[in-house]
Motif scaffolding. Structure first.
Motif, PDB file in Angstrom:
ATOM      1  N   ILE A 151      -1.006   8.378  24.182  1.00 41.01           N
ATOM      2  CA  ILE A 151      -2.278   7.732  24.511  1.00 41.01           C
ATOM      3  C   ILE A 151      -2.247   7.359  25.981  1.00 41.01           C
ATOM      4  CG2 ILE A 151      -3.725   5.692  24.158  1.00 41.01           C
ATOM      5  CD1 ILE A 151      -2.934   5.737  21.228  1.00 41.01           C
ATOM      6  N   ARG A 152      -3.310   7.733  26.686  1.00 43.67           N
ATOM      7  CA  ARG A 152      -3.394   7.418  28.120  1.00 43.67           C
ATOM      8  C   ARG A 152      -4.510   6.403  28.360  1.00 43.67           C
ATOM      9  NH1 ARG A 152      -3.878  12.183  32.471  1.00 43.67           N
ATOM     10  NH2 ARG A 152      -1.712  12.471  31.770  1.00 43.67           N
ATOM     11  N   ILE A 153      -4.172   5.367  29.157  1.00 39.03           N
ATOM     12  CA  ILE A 153      -5.131   4.309  29.466  1.00 39.03           C
ATOM     13  C   ILE A 153      -5.362   4.277  30.967  1.00 39.03           C
ATOM     14  CG2 ILE A 153      -5.632   1.842  29.280  1.00 39.03           C
ATOM     15  CD1 ILE A 153      -3.351   1.758  27.152  1.00 39.03           C
ATOM     16  N   GLY A 154      -6.614   4.369  31.397  1.00 45.03           N
ATOM     17  CA  GLY A 154      -6.954   4.201  32.802  1.00 45.03           C
ATOM     18  C   GLY A 154      -7.357   2.757  33.037  1.00 45.03           C
ATOM     19  N   ALA A 155      -6.816   2.147  34.084  1.00 41.04           N
ATOM     20  CA  ALA A 155      -7.070   0.716  34.299  1.00 41.04           C
ATOM     21  C   ALA A 155      -7.102   0.372  35.778  1.00 41.04           C
ATOM     22  CB  ALA A 155      -5.981  -0.110  33.610  1.00 41.04           C
ATOM     23  N   PRO A 156      -7.858  -0.680  36.163  1.00 39.39           N
ATOM     24  CA  PRO A 156      -7.788  -1.197  37.531  1.00 39.39           C
ATOM     25  C   PRO A 156      -6.344  -1.600  37.828  1.00 39.39           C
ATOM     26  CG  PRO A 156      -9.586  -2.224  36.306  1.00 39.39           C
ATOM     27  CD  PRO A 156      -8.766  -1.476  35.309  1.00 39.39           C
ATOM     28  N   ASP A 157      -5.921  -1.466  39.085  1.00 44.50           N
ATOM     29  CA  ASP A 157      -4.484  -1.629  39.335  1.00 44.50           C
ATOM     30  C   ASP A 157      -3.994  -3.055  39.137  1.00 44.50           C
ATOM     31  OD1 ASP A 157      -3.859  -2.056  42.867  1.00 44.50           O
ATOM     32  OD2 ASP A 157      -5.715  -2.474  41.787  1.00 44.50           O
ATOM     33  N   GLY A 158      -4.866  -4.061  39.227  1.00 43.81           N
ATOM     34  CA  GLY A 158      -4.419  -5.424  38.955  1.00 43.81           C
ATOM     35  C   GLY A 158      -3.988  -5.578  37.507  1.00 43.81           C
TER      36      GLY A 158
ATOM     37  N   CYS B 188       4.689  -0.443  22.003  1.00 42.37           N
ATOM     38  CA  CYS B 188       5.661   0.635  21.806  1.00 42.37           C
ATOM     39  C   CYS B 188       6.860   0.157  20.989  1.00 42.37           C
ATOM     40  CB  CYS B 188       6.121   1.188  23.151  1.00 42.37           C
ATOM     41  SG  CYS B 188       4.927   2.298  23.924  1.00 42.37           S
ATOM     42  N   ASP B 189       7.262  -1.095  21.182  1.00 44.09           N
ATOM     43  CA  ASP B 189       8.347  -1.648  20.375  1.00 44.09           C
ATOM     44  C   ASP B 189       7.998  -1.611  18.889  1.00 44.09           C
ATOM     45  OD1 ASP B 189       9.937  -2.166  22.559  1.00 44.09           O
ATOM     46  OD2 ASP B 189       9.410  -4.297  22.696  1.00 44.09           O
ATOM     47  N   ALA B 190       6.718  -1.889  18.593  1.00 40.98           N
ATOM     48  CA  ALA B 190       6.270  -1.916  17.198  1.00 40.98           C
ATOM     49  C   ALA B 190       5.964  -0.521  16.649  1.00 40.98           C
ATOM     50  CB  ALA B 190       5.031  -2.801  17.073  1.00 40.98           C
ATOM     51  N   ASN B 191       5.835   0.456  17.562  1.00 36.69           N
ATOM     52  CA  ASN B 191       5.499   1.826  17.163  1.00 36.69           C
ATOM     53  C   ASN B 191       6.396   2.794  17.931  1.00 36.69           C
ATOM     54  OD1 ASN B 191       2.699   1.446  15.594  1.00 36.69           O
ATOM     55  ND2 ASN B 191       2.686   0.105  17.394  1.00 36.69           N
ATOM     56  N   PRO B 192       7.630   3.001  17.480  1.00 38.35           N
ATOM     57  CA  PRO B 192       8.610   3.815  18.227  1.00 38.35           C
ATOM     58  C   PRO B 192       8.160   5.243  18.513  1.00 38.35           C
ATOM     59  CG  PRO B 192       9.677   2.567  16.475  1.00 38.35           C
ATOM     60  CD  PRO B 192       8.210   2.421  16.256  1.00 38.35           C
ATOM     61  N   GLY B 193       7.247   5.787  17.712  1.00 36.30           N
ATOM     62  CA  GLY B 193       6.796   7.160  17.939  1.00 36.30           C
ATOM     63  C   GLY B 193       5.644   7.278  18.914  1.00 36.30           C
ATOM     64  N   LEU B 194       5.238   6.170  19.511  1.00 38.24           N
ATOM     65  CA  LEU B 194       4.078   6.148  20.394  1.00 38.24           C
ATOM     66  C   LEU B 194       4.489   6.284  21.857  1.00 38.24           C
ATOM     67  CD1 LEU B 194       0.961   5.718  20.488  1.00 38.24           C
ATOM     68  CD2 LEU B 194       1.427   3.277  20.765  1.00 38.24           C
ATOM     69  N   GLU B 195       3.750   7.093  22.604  1.00 35.85           N
ATOM     70  CA  GLU B 195       3.951   7.246  24.052  1.00 35.85           C
ATOM     71  C   GLU B 195       2.671   6.795  24.754  1.00 35.85           C
ATOM     72  OE1 GLU B 195       4.112  10.777  27.426  1.00 35.85           O
ATOM     73  OE2 GLU B 195       4.701  11.253  25.369  1.00 35.85           O
ATOM     74  N   ILE B 196       2.779   5.786  25.613  1.00 41.54           N
ATOM     75  CA  ILE B 196       1.611   5.260  26.332  1.00 41.54           C
ATOM     76  C   ILE B 196       1.754   5.580  27.815  1.00 41.54           C
ATOM     77  CG2 ILE B 196       0.243   3.228  26.915  1.00 41.54           C
ATOM     78  CD1 ILE B 196       1.258   1.899  24.388  1.00 41.54           C
ATOM     79  N   GLN B 197       0.716   6.143  28.388  1.00 40.58           N
ATOM     80  CA  GLN B 197       0.662   6.417  29.821  1.00 40.58           C
ATOM     81  C   GLN B 197      -0.397   5.510  30.462  1.00 40.58           C
ATOM     82  OE1 GLN B 197      -0.207  10.608  30.124  1.00 40.58           O
ATOM     83  NE2 GLN B 197       1.861  11.220  29.561  1.00 40.58           N
ATOM     84  N   ILE B 198      -0.051   4.873  31.574  1.00 37.71           N
ATOM     85  CA  ILE B 198      -0.973   3.982  32.281  1.00 37.71           C
ATOM     86  C   ILE B 198      -1.402   4.658  33.579  1.00 37.71           C
ATOM     87  CG2 ILE B 198      -1.285   1.729  33.367  1.00 37.71           C
ATOM     88  CD1 ILE B 198       0.928   0.674  31.495  1.00 37.71           C
TER      89      ILE B 198
END
Length: 299
Positions: free
Chosen positions: A93-100, A114-124
């Motif tokens: 899952i990729r999340i686009g966000a303001p840099d602050g 991610c700790d609660a979902n070990p199979g999840l990959e998050i991109q910021i």
């Protein structure tokens, strides 16, 4: 019609170039070009026009987009169903966000998820601009203004506070600030005026503070300027705990409130996986911002 060809078609339509689409698809540009040509031959229609600016959709190409996206959603839904995603979240899952937000809130939030979902990959994806969901730059975008157009699903994420702040070293080296009039003569830090991409970010105009002397299009850079004792700036309260010597200035006179919105493409509302992620993400973000703002108020 081959689904894999439709997937390639969508990648080129969103990236507007063969090479950029190839990077997304993890293959070479020549293969992407052949797949597009094969789909055009199967359909008997030209889907793209090549120009100096890249690949532009033709009218048949534009008509194909909603059908290809429907197929994309169906394939995604089938994958979720067959993988039995009734427990933890998985996949990318990729999340686009303001840099602050990306710098000071999301690391803790995404780490906990991610700790609660070990199979999840998050991109910021941290950008000082709006994220383009139509081109699928990300699955979610965090915005500071509620979008009013486009095929989007919008939910309120969290409110957050901002205050004028300075480093203790700067404040100790300059005359005391007890009223707004005392700000005259102080160096102000803020956004580059012509690079403010959202009116909600024009903080200094709202407070009536002096003209910006040190500027950046990045919230993180502005905060580092404040932290270095280079001047005063409007900063997010949730960023203050990361800079122990930065304190709020005139907190009663200069206090702003803003809202983060969580946005995704309207077609994605049928994805149970993304909906479950959005719920967990929103709750964790609200909790983390509240925690950090409580710490900031105590400094």
């Amino acid at each position: 019609m081959d689904w894999d060809d439709l997937r390639v078609f969508l990648a080129v339509a969103r990236a507007e170039s063969l090479s950029a689409a190839a990077r997304v698809l993890k293959c070479d540009a020549a293969t992407v070009g052949r797949r597009v040509a094969r789909l055009e031959e199967d359909l008997g229609a030209k889907l793209f026009l090549k120009s100096p600016q890249g690949y532009r959709l033709t009218e048949p190409g534009r008509r194909l987009i909603p059908h290809a996206e429907t197929a994309e959603q169906a394939m995604s839904g089938a994958a979720e169903e067959l993988s039995g995603q009734t427990g933890g979240l998985s996949g990318q899952i990729r999340i686009g966000a303001p840099d602050g937000c990306a710098n000071y809130v999301l690391p803790q939030v995404c780490g906990a998820i991610c700790d609660a979902n070990p199979g999840l990959e998050i991109q910021i994806l941290a950008l000082p601009r709006m994220v383009n969901l139509s081109k699928r730059e990300a699955d979610f975008a965090i915005t500071v203004s509620r979008p009013t157009g486009g095929r989007l699903t919008v939910q309120k994420l969290a409110d957050y506070a901002l205050h004028l702040a300075g480093d203790r070293s700067y404040l100790a080296a300059h005359p005391p600030i007890t009223a707004l009039a005392d700000l005259r003569g102080h160096r102000m830090i803020g956004y580059i005026p012509d690079m403010i991409f959202d009116r909600e970010l024009d903080y200094l105009a709202e407070t009536g503070a002096p003209t910006v002397d040190l500027a950046s299009n990045s919230v993180a850079v502005q905060m580092q300027m404040v932290r270095a004792g280079a001047g005063l700036g409007i900063v997010h309260d949730f960023a203050i705990p990361a800079c122990p010597d930065v304190v709020r200035v005139l907190p009663e006179a200069i206090a702003l409130r803003r809202t983060f919105w969580l946005v995704r493409h309207a077609d994605d509302r049928r994805s149970e996986r993304l909906t479950r992620f959005a719920e967990a993400f929103a709750q964790a973000t609200r909790t983390e911002i509240a925690r950090l703002e409580t710490l900031a108020a105590g400094q």
